[in-house]
Design a protein around this motif. Structure first.
Motif, short mmCIF file in Angstrom:
data_model
loop_
_atom_site.label_atom_id
_atom_site.label_comp_id
_atom_site.label_asym_id
_atom_site.label_seq_id
_atom_site.Cartn_x
_atom_site.Cartn_y
_atom_site.Cartn_z
N LEU A 1 0.92 -1.15 0.07
CA LEU A 1 -0.08 -0.08 0.09
C LEU A 1 0.95 1.35 -0.16
O LEU A 1 0.53 2.29 -0.54
N PHE B 1 1.23 3.22 -3.30
CA PHE B 1 -0.29 3.74 -3.62
C PHE B 1 -0.56 4.98 -3.25
O PHE B 1 -0.17 5.54 -1.83
N LYS C 1 -3.35 7.85 -1.36
CA LYS C 1 -4.07 7.52 -0.34
C LYS C 1 -5.57 7.18 -0.90
O LYS C 1 -6.13 5.99 -0.11
N THR D 1 -6.37 5.55 -3.27
CA THR D 1 -6.12 3.79 -3.76
C THR D 1 -6.00 2.89 -2.66
O THR D 1 -6.53 1.68 -2.74
N GLN D 2 -5.18 3.51 -1.33
CA GLN D 2 -5.06 2.75 -0.46
C GLN D 2 -6.34 2.27 0.20
O GLN D 2 -6.67 1.36 0.51
N GLU D 3 -7.06 3.29 0.23
CA GLU D 3 -8.56 3.12 1.00
C GLU D 3 -9.56 2.32 0.10
O GLU D 3 -10.10 1.34 0.65
N LEU E 1 -1.31 -5.60 7.60
CA LEU E 1 -0.70 -4.63 6.50
C LEU E 1 0.94 -4.86 6.99
O LEU E 1 1.32 -5.28 8.39
N GLU F 1 2.93 0.45 7.13
CA GLU F 1 1.50 0.99 6.95
C GLU F 1 0.62 0.56 8.14
O GLU F 1 -0.79 0.64 7.78
N ILE G 1 -2.58 2.89 8.22
CA ILE G 1 -3.45 2.97 6.78
C ILE G 1 -5.04 2.45 7.23
O ILE G 1 -5.94 3.05 7.00
#
Length: 298
Positions: free
Chosen positions: A243, A246, A248, A250-252, A270, A274, A277
């Motif tokens: 993650l 990526f 933010k 895209t992470q979510e 994770l 991370e 996140i």
């Protein structure tokens, strides 16, 4: 979306003027960002050039310019996209990487999961290595769980490894690794779960035993897709140290999709870097980077 680090051996002195133009680098960065979610800033340009030269030569293209002409102007992208992704995505993994997660898996997470199953039935646990690279993480999980079963825990398990890189998936299925790579594996597990070659063709390599290979399945999956062809009652999902590549949103989006495949009481793991996140999601944090899906729990 694996993570393997390749050394760039070419230098400007050796390659002369064989460089990506600004326009071609921009096209490749946009292509990778759109399909994989990974950002390629200008600082990555030399790395991208070095990795694409190998692919370029395999197609007998005279230069990177010719290769990009084939990609973007001669309709080569349909056949070549998977190879571009394989070339520029980064694969870095090890056995028992961030070992605290595997200690927690053994001591806390698996007992929590099995305790929720109906009495009298042998639980069948599903675990997913969602950026499996060459399979080291998936086989580490398999070793830990097989060791628990051998020591008396009463459950069955199956492991899915997914990655966007076809080369890494092939390596996972082959399950053969350099001897130096298995140094983090405890010695008793090396004896039980690894085969050492006795022929010259196997010199310096080990292979995961068939009993574990049968419990691990690999398939190609792009985390950027809107839906994943994976069961929705997975017990533990590993997505570590991916993650961070990526942005933010895209992470979510990725984490939200993954959580949708967890059973109530299942866990998302994770990477240590991370660990924050997932804190804005409706998940219970057990440890840095470790989150429980509490939806549907009574």
């Amino acid at each position: 979306m694996s993570q393997a680090l390749l050394r760039v051996t070419e230098t400007p002195a050796r390659t002369g003027q064989d460089r990506l133009s600004d326009a071609d680098f921009s096209r490749i960065a946009t292509l990778i960002g759109g399909h994989v979610g990974i950002k390629l800033p200008p600082a990555k340009r030399l790395m991208v050039e070095g990795r694409l030269r190998k692919r370029m030569r395999s197609l007998n293209c005279a230069s990177l310019t010719d290769y990009c002409r084939y990609l973007f102007h001669e309709n080569g992208l349909e056949n070549e996209l998977v190879h571009v992704i394989d070339a520029v995505t980064t694969n870095k993994t090890d056995f028992f990487r961030e070992n605290e997660h595997f200690v927690l898996l053994r001591q806390k997470l698996i007992p929590s999961l099995t305790a929720r199953r109906p009495a009298g039935a042998k639980p069948r646990l599903k675990l997913w290595s969602a950026a499996s690279s060459n399979g080291a993480e998936a086989y580490t999980i398999a070793m830990v769980l097989a060791d628990m079963v051998e020591r008396g825990d009463d459950f069955q398990f199956a492991i899915l490894g997914t990655d966007i890189s076809t080369e890494m998936l092939a390596a996972g299925r082959q399950a053969t690794y350099p001897s130096e790579m298995i140094a983090p594996v405890p010695l008793d597990m090396q004896e039980r779960y690894l085969m050492r070659g006795r022929t010259t063709s196997w010199h310096g390599e080990v292979r995961i035993v068939p009993e574990l290979r049968r419990l691990v399945r690999f398939q190609r999956l792009n985390l950027m897709e809107e839906t994943y062809p994976v069961d929705r009652d997975v017990d533990v999902i590993f997505l570590r140290n991916v993650l961070i590549y990526f942005d933010k949103p895209t992470q979510e989006a990725v984490v939200s999709r993954l959580v949708g495949h967890l059973r109530p009481g299942g866990f998302l793991i994770l990477g240590h870097s991370e660990s924050m996140i997932g804190t804005n999601l409706q998940l219970k944090q057990w440890a840095p980077g470790v989150f429980e899906n509490t939806s549907g729990l009574r």
